[in-house]
Each structure stands twice: as C-alpha cells, then as structure tokens.
Design a protein around this motif. Structure first.
Motif, PDB file in Angstrom:
ATOM      1  N   GLU A  23      44.357 -32.554   7.871  1.00  0.00           N
ATOM      2  CA  GLU A  23      45.035 -31.403   7.512  1.00  0.00           C
ATOM      3  C   GLU A  23      44.953 -31.132   5.928  1.00  0.00           C
ATOM      4  O   GLU A  23      45.259 -32.017   5.274  1.00  0.00           O
ATOM      5  CB  GLU A  23      46.622 -31.421   7.892  1.00  0.00           C
ATOM      6  N   GLY A  66      35.554 -23.944   4.096  1.00  0.00           N
ATOM      7  CA  GLY A  66      36.576 -23.940   5.068  1.00  0.00           C
ATOM      8  C   GLY A  66      37.856 -25.050   4.760  1.00  0.00           C
ATOM      9  O   GLY A  66      37.664 -25.998   3.724  1.00  0.00           O
ATOM     10  N   ARG A  67      38.764 -24.907   5.328  1.00  0.00           N
ATOM     11  CA  ARG A  67      39.971 -25.666   5.270  1.00  0.00           C
ATOM     12  C   ARG A  67      40.660 -26.013   6.410  1.00  0.00           C
ATOM     13  O   ARG A  67      40.657 -25.429   7.381  1.00  0.00           O
ATOM     14  CB  ARG A  67      41.067 -25.023   4.430  1.00  0.00           C
ATOM     15  N   PHE A  68      40.903 -27.584   6.880  1.00  0.00           N
ATOM     16  CA  PHE A  68      41.546 -27.934   7.863  1.00  0.00           C
ATOM     17  C   PHE A  68      43.097 -27.238   8.082  1.00  0.00           C
ATOM     18  O   PHE A  68      43.931 -27.817   7.139  1.00  0.00           O
ATOM     19  CB  PHE A  68      41.535 -29.500   8.110  1.00  0.00           C
ATOM     20  N   THR A  73      41.581 -28.010  13.519  1.00  0.00           N
ATOM     21  CA  THR A  73      40.972 -27.000  13.554  1.00  0.00           C
ATOM     22  C   THR A  73      40.723 -26.702  11.954  1.00  0.00           C
ATOM     23  O   THR A  73      41.430 -26.786  10.932  1.00  0.00           O
ATOM     24  CB  THR A  73      42.314 -25.917  13.909  1.00  0.00           C
ATOM     25  N   VAL A  74      39.531 -25.782  11.889  1.00  0.00           N
ATOM     26  CA  VAL A  74      39.097 -25.471  10.506  1.00  0.00           C
ATOM     27  C   VAL A  74      38.975 -23.772  10.614  1.00  0.00           C
ATOM     28  O   VAL A  74      38.325 -23.247  11.222  1.00  0.00           O
ATOM     29  CB  VAL A  74      37.657 -26.112  10.114  1.00  0.00           C
ATOM     30  N   GLY A  76      37.277 -20.929   7.828  1.00  0.00           N
ATOM     31  CA  GLY A  76      36.523 -20.780   6.733  1.00  0.00           C
ATOM     32  C   GLY A  76      36.076 -19.446   6.544  1.00  0.00           C
ATOM     33  O   GLY A  76      36.431 -18.391   7.388  1.00  0.00           O
ATOM     34  N   ASN A 129      33.303 -22.746  18.136  1.00  0.00           N
ATOM     35  CA  ASN A 129      33.244 -21.936  16.932  1.00  0.00           C
ATOM     36  C   ASN A 129      33.302 -20.448  17.059  1.00  0.00           C
ATOM     37  O   ASN A 129      32.441 -19.827  17.828  1.00  0.00           O
ATOM     38  CB  ASN A 129      32.030 -22.351  15.972  1.00  0.00           C
ATOM     39  N   GLN A 215      27.981 -30.291   6.288  1.00  0.00           N
ATOM     40  CA  GLN A 215      29.048 -29.965   5.280  1.00  0.00           C
ATOM     41  C   GLN A 215      29.737 -31.286   4.683  1.00  0.00           C
ATOM     42  O   GLN A 215      29.472 -32.472   5.000  1.00  0.00           O
ATOM     43  CB  GLN A 215      30.308 -29.574   6.332  1.00  0.00           C
TER      44      GLN A 215
END
Length: 219
Positions: A23, A66-68, A73-74, A76, A129, A215
């Motif tokens: 996270e 992107g960010r968790f 869950t990501v 982006g 996705n 990534q």
C-alpha cells in the motif's frame, strides 16, 4: 453506454488476496503490442483467376504510472500511441482490372486503469485490469483524410510475475471491450462530412493478441 457500466461493475465487484506491505508504493512501466498479418487468397470470377492480398500492421505502446491503493489494487494513469496500417490489393491476368487501396492511422490516447491481483502461487498472480481511455487520431487513405475521436473501456485478464521487490513482468490476452468513435473528414472530395457515431462492443480472444508489460517500483 450501458456496456461501459457493465465492464466497470464486473471489475469493481471482484475481490483478491495479495502479499502485504504494498500500500502506497509507486510504480512506473508500460506495455506494448505488435501485430503483423498478411493474407493471400486466390479466387476465380467468370473463369478468370484473381489474386487478393491483404496486409495489416498494428503497433501500440502505453507508458504509465500507478500507485497501490491497498495491497492488492493499483490505480494508474498513462498515455498511449498507436499506429495502424492496412493495404488491400487485387490482381488478375488483365492489368486493367487491378486495384489497390491502403490507409494508415496515428492515434494518441490518455488512459486511466485499475488493476487487481489474485495470487496463483509463489510470485505469480492472475490480474484483472479495467481501463478507460480517451483518444484522438488522424486517418490517411487514398480517398480522404479524417480526424477521429473515441472513448472506450475494457476489462482484460492477465498474468503477472514479481521478479523481485523492484520489478514486475505482466502479460495480457484478450479483453471485453466497448468503444464509441466519431470520424470527420477534413480533406478530400467529402470534406466536411462525418461518418457519424460508431459503437463497438465485444470480446477479443485472439491468441496472437498478447500484450507484454514491465513495471518498476519507485519506492
């Protein structure tokens, strides 16, 4: 638009299990797609042999960040570029009856995506996705030049492998998709005309439609 909401509901209602401690982590990366196809078919019309050749080329590249949101869950945002080319040719013993046509399209897009992870075992995960896109492009053909504007949504399955704590490799095959496109002619004999709105909804399951991505975790 009901197809768009169907895709979103399917994606957001799934749950998953994932390793802990991701996270808040940021990642950058991208995916690309390359497809080349050449078909040749021989037919006979009124006793006269005729040869049909069809060539298609498709290239797409999509860098993103992107960010968790949590450990599985990501969310982006990314940009994309696509180039598409097609050429059709028909030949016979009578050169006067030969004909040929071709078209090419350049397209740029802005995309937002949500990816969820489902542990398969070890460092391998199944992913779902959902992607929302806004795209503009220009198509050039022998008859006219046109501008294209489209919005779309897709839900795509895939597999992912965490090589280490910094790198992840992903692959996706097929998708459930919806798109709306408007095309307006800007040059040619039909200048000012519009081909109207085009809606496209379906499932892509072509085994050659494989997207490869990589990534890197920034923190």
């Amino acid at each position: 638009m009901k197809h768009l909401f169907t895709i979103l509901i399917i994606a957001l209602c799934t749950t998953s299990l994932f390793a802990q401690g991701l996270e808040g982590r940021l990642l950058i990366g991208g995916d690309f797609f390359l497809w080349v196809n050449n078909d040749i078919e021989n037919q006979s019309f009124n006793g006269e042999p005729r040869k049909f050749e069809d060539s298609r080329f498709r290239f797409e590249i999509n860098p993103h960040v992107g960010r968790f949101l949590n450990d599985h869950t990501v969310l982006g945002l990314g940009v994309g570029y696509g180039y598409y080319y097609s050429k059709s040719k028909s030949t016979s013993d009578n050169a006067m009856d030969d004909n040929e046509s071709s078209s090419s399209t350049h397209q740029a897009s802005l995309n937002t995506y949500l990816t969820k992870f489902y542990k398969l075992g070890g460092d391998f995960y199944f992913t779902s996705n959902v992607n929302l896109s806004l795209a503009v492009g220009r198509r050039n053909s022998e008859q006219y030049i046109s501008n294209r504007f489209s919005i779309g949504a897709s839900l795509a399955p895939g597999v992912s492998c965490f090589v280490n704590d910094k790198w992840r490799i992903a692959a996706g095959i097929g998708s459930l998709y919806y798109s709306w496109t408007r095309e307006s002619i800007v040059e040619g004999p039909f200048f000012g005309d519009s081909d109207g709105n085009e809606h496209d909804f379906g499932i892509r399951l072509n085994p050659v439609d494989i997207r490869i991505g990589i990534q890197y975790f920034l923190n």
